[in-house]
Scaffold this active site. Sequence first.
Site, PDB file in Angstrom:
ATOM      1  N   LYS A 252      -8.275  -4.770  -3.725  1.00  0.00           N
ATOM      2  CA  LYS A 252      -7.195  -4.752  -2.745  1.00  0.00           C
ATOM      3  C   LYS A 252      -7.079  -3.362  -2.124  1.00  0.00           C
ATOM      4  CE  LYS A 252      -3.656  -3.752  -6.235  1.00  0.00           C
ATOM      5  NZ  LYS A 252      -2.381  -4.191  -6.843  1.00  0.00           N
TER       6      LYS A 252
ATOM      7  N   ARG B  18       8.813  -9.246 -10.569  1.00  0.00           N
ATOM      8  CA  ARG B  18       8.363  -8.945  -9.214  1.00  0.00           C
ATOM      9  C   ARG B  18       7.839 -10.210  -8.553  1.00  0.00           C
ATOM     10  NH1 ARG B  18       3.833  -4.334  -8.628  1.00  0.00           N
ATOM     11  NH2 ARG B  18       2.578  -6.017  -9.515  1.00  0.00           N
TER      12      ARG B  18
ATOM     13  N   TYR C 255       4.628  25.811   9.464  1.00  0.00           N
ATOM     14  CA  TYR C 255       5.918  25.434  10.035  1.00  0.00           C
ATOM     15  C   TYR C 255       7.076  25.917   9.164  1.00  0.00           C
ATOM     16  CZ  TYR C 255       3.734  22.310  13.432  1.00  0.00           C
ATOM     17  OH  TYR C 255       2.999  21.781  14.472  1.00  0.00           O
TER      18      TYR C 255
ATOM     19  N   MET D  37       0.205  18.023  10.325  1.00  0.00           N
ATOM     20  CA  MET D  37      -0.411  16.746  10.674  1.00  0.00           C
ATOM     21  C   MET D  37      -1.934  16.781  10.585  1.00  0.00           C
ATOM     22  SD  MET D  37      -0.002  14.448  14.133  1.00  0.00           S
ATOM     23  CE  MET D  37       1.749  14.203  13.880  1.00  0.00           C
TER      24      MET D  37
END
Length: 364
Positions: free
Chosen positions: A41, A138, A258, A306
């Site tokens: 998966k 779940r 940043y 980013m």
Amino acid sequence: MTESHPIGHGGRLTIDLAALRANWRHLADVAECPETAAVIKADAYGCGIARAAPALWAEGCRTFFVAHLSEGLTARKAAPEAAIYVLNGFPPGTAQAYRDADLRPVLGSREEVAEWAARNRAGGMRPAALHVDTGMNRLGLSVPEALALASDPMMAEAGLDLLMSHLVSAEVEHDPLTDHQASEFDRVRAAYPHLRASLANSSGDFLASCRADLARPGYALYGGNPRPGRGNPMRPVVRLEAGILQVRDVDAGATAGYNARWTARGPRRLATLSLGYADGYPRSSTGRGEAVVGGVRCPFAGNVSMDLIILDVTGAPEEVLRRGAPATLIGDGLDLDTVGRNAGTIGYEILTGLGRRYERVYRD
């Protein structure tokens, strides 16, 4: 990664299919089950279903698990003859799509069983798995529900060929919940003696109480440690490198990144990598992440942005600090679990979040 081998993006992800196959073989030996499947998966945990499934098939794996119908369709193309189970059941009205692709839904509610059985009555028997919840809360039928339905004719019409449950904390040594789950699962197995059974995940493969007919490892196949706190018995499958774009010297008091979250405490040398959170490398690694340059672990300086990461490479050998030189973000001692801890998460998230912009290189 070298200056003589230009790439279309700053990051290169190398996936070792031989290691993947060796890990499956090792887990099959450890599990001592009649059959060992593979969970592929999340695009084979970020490694690519289209390449991972054929490699595992060639090693002898005949059963695969995915999460969604779309993944099942991709897996069917990659492994045309395999048994493929779709873990997340199936949305209403999609039974025919499953049947057309010869995919096996993992049925986790009475409604899902009823819909699959009705479609079997209308168009011929196709197999499915039955998921029983033994503690995750779940997905899956509760143990009392599964026991109550065992004699219902609908269950025979559903074409069930596998009984399964999902372990909550098999990686935690001596967790009493694991023993409770195994005991509850045995109760249900006794009510469905004609079905093969599957309980063991990657960590469960190492627990005798969780062994059944079919083991279904996932994370460990791709190099994750199935036994945290102990040495990792798995071979590393993924390696992530990025090229240095620029090297600069800064004085004490200079800031980087940043919001100026990093400040040089003395003269430092910085290197910028062409890779960031848009590539799936977590921003939460800010202040804790590392990369290996010239055999030296170099800490991140400033925020992961980013498309770029800044390293403090002051301790790295001078001769490797050049434009185009490689820095290793997964590999060279920085395994998946270490990278996950440095990001405040787990190796699973690192692995499955690997971005699509990397140049992907497969080795076998």
